[in-house]
Design an enzyme around this catalytic site. Structure first.
Site, mmCIF file in Angstrom:
data_model
loop_
_atom_site.group_PDB
_atom_site.id
_atom_site.type_symbol
_atom_site.label_atom_id
_atom_site.label_comp_id
_atom_site.label_asym_id
_atom_site.label_seq_id
_atom_site.Cartn_x
_atom_site.Cartn_y
_atom_site.Cartn_z
ATOM 1 N N LYS A 1 -0.696 1.557 -7.135
ATOM 2 C CA LYS A 1 0.535 1.881 -7.872
ATOM 3 C C LYS A 1 1.681 1.039 -7.335
ATOM 4 C CE LYS A 1 2.893 4.161 -4.489
ATOM 5 N NZ LYS A 1 4.131 3.607 -3.877
ATOM 6 N N ASP B 1 1.242 10.994 -2.725
ATOM 7 C CA ASP B 1 0.936 10.055 -3.808
ATOM 8 C C ASP B 1 -0.380 10.363 -4.521
ATOM 9 O OD1 ASP B 1 3.256 8.636 -3.324
ATOM 10 O OD2 ASP B 1 2.286 7.078 -2.136
#
Length: 290
Positions: free
Chosen positions: A8, A134
């Site tokens: 990401k 995350d």
């Protein structure tokens, strides 16, 4: 079973406040990019967890996020069979790209299928929150607004496909140290998260690039000026926008075309080893199932 574990980037990252537990409240827009580790998971008869990896620089014991994910699933759901997990590392390590978190997310998703646990995405996300901030985003993927410490994920309209050049300087950054060094009273520029959401909804790449912002960047740059050098080179080669991702040290730029991105990559290769040209994407979790 073979799975893809996608990296990401943070298009925006705003830190709102420090909580009593020491964590920080953040508001960030995360985006999946087409860069992934490959995770191979198989059942074994013995009641154990075996993790192997292509990299010598990551642990294979209970400090590894994939190991933690497998241990959590086995303990929580009384799974008696063991698992063998091999991680082919392609995502730069300790870069701000969620390399460990995405491996954990892939293992959660894989074991859910392998052991027939039939957990919903929301149930997987609850497990993911126990592993790291995350991990929930990595279970959802695509484009999302993440709040709390990052674990509250709201799916957004998919961002348009963009050329992304990632460069990771060879320096080590401690996420905890970066947050601890952040003085919120001295933050001069904050991301306009709402403007970024509008730009994403409109599919306006130039506006997305214009609104890139990360409040942690000034902290990491103070320690490692090479980050600004990387950004300058990307801008000098026509990047529409460039910013550090996460707590760093990886930097990414958005480019209108691959030619400019490749020219920037050639210049960066003089002093940076880990450079990846990729694109934004959605998650495509299972590349092969056996």
């Amino acid at each position: 079973m073979i799975l893809k574990a996608y990296a990401k980037i943070n298009l925006t990252l705003d830190v709102l406040s420090k909580r009593d537990d020491g964590y920080h409240e953040i508001r960030t827009i995360m985006q999946t990019v087409d860069l992934y580790d490959i995770i191979n998971i198989e059942k074994i008869e013995e009641d154990s967890i075996i993790v192997t990896t292509s990299s010598e620089n990551i642990p294979t014991d209970n400090k590894n996020h994939a190991y933690i994910a497998a241990s959590l699933v086995k303990e929580r759901f009384g799974v008696k069979e063991g698992v063998k997990i091999h991680i082919q590392k392609n995502i730069p390590i300790s870069a701000g790209l969620a390399g460990g978190s995405t491996d954990a997310a892939a293992v959660l998703r894989g074991l859910n299928k392998l052991f027939g646990l039939n957990l919903s995405q929301n149930e997987l996300i609850e497990l993911g929150r126990e592993i790291g901030a995350d991990v929930p985003f990595c279970l959802v993927g695509g484009t999302a607004l993440c709040e709390g410490i990052g674990e509250k994920v709201t799916k957004l309209k998919s961002a348009p496909k963009m050329n992304i050049l990632i460069a990771k300087p060879e320096v080590y950054v401690s996420t905890q140290a970066v947050y601890e060094a952040l003085d919120l009273s001295k933050v001069k520029k904050r991301p306009n998260t709402d403007a970024m959401i509008v730009a994403i909804e409109e599919g306006n790449i130039r506006e997305i690039a214009k609104n890139l912002c990360n409040v942690l960047e000034t902290v990491t740059v103070n320690q490692y000026p090479v980050i600004n050098r990387v950004k300058d080179i990307m801008r000098n080669h026509n990047a529409l926008g460039t910013v550090m991702t996460g707590s760093g040290p990886a930097v990414f730029g958005i480019f209108a075309n691959k030619y400019d991105a490749l020219k920037a990559a050639d210049r960066l290769k003089v002093f940076i080893k880990e450079i990846i040209l990729t694109t934004t994407c959605e998650n495509e979790f299972f590349s092969n199932e056996e």
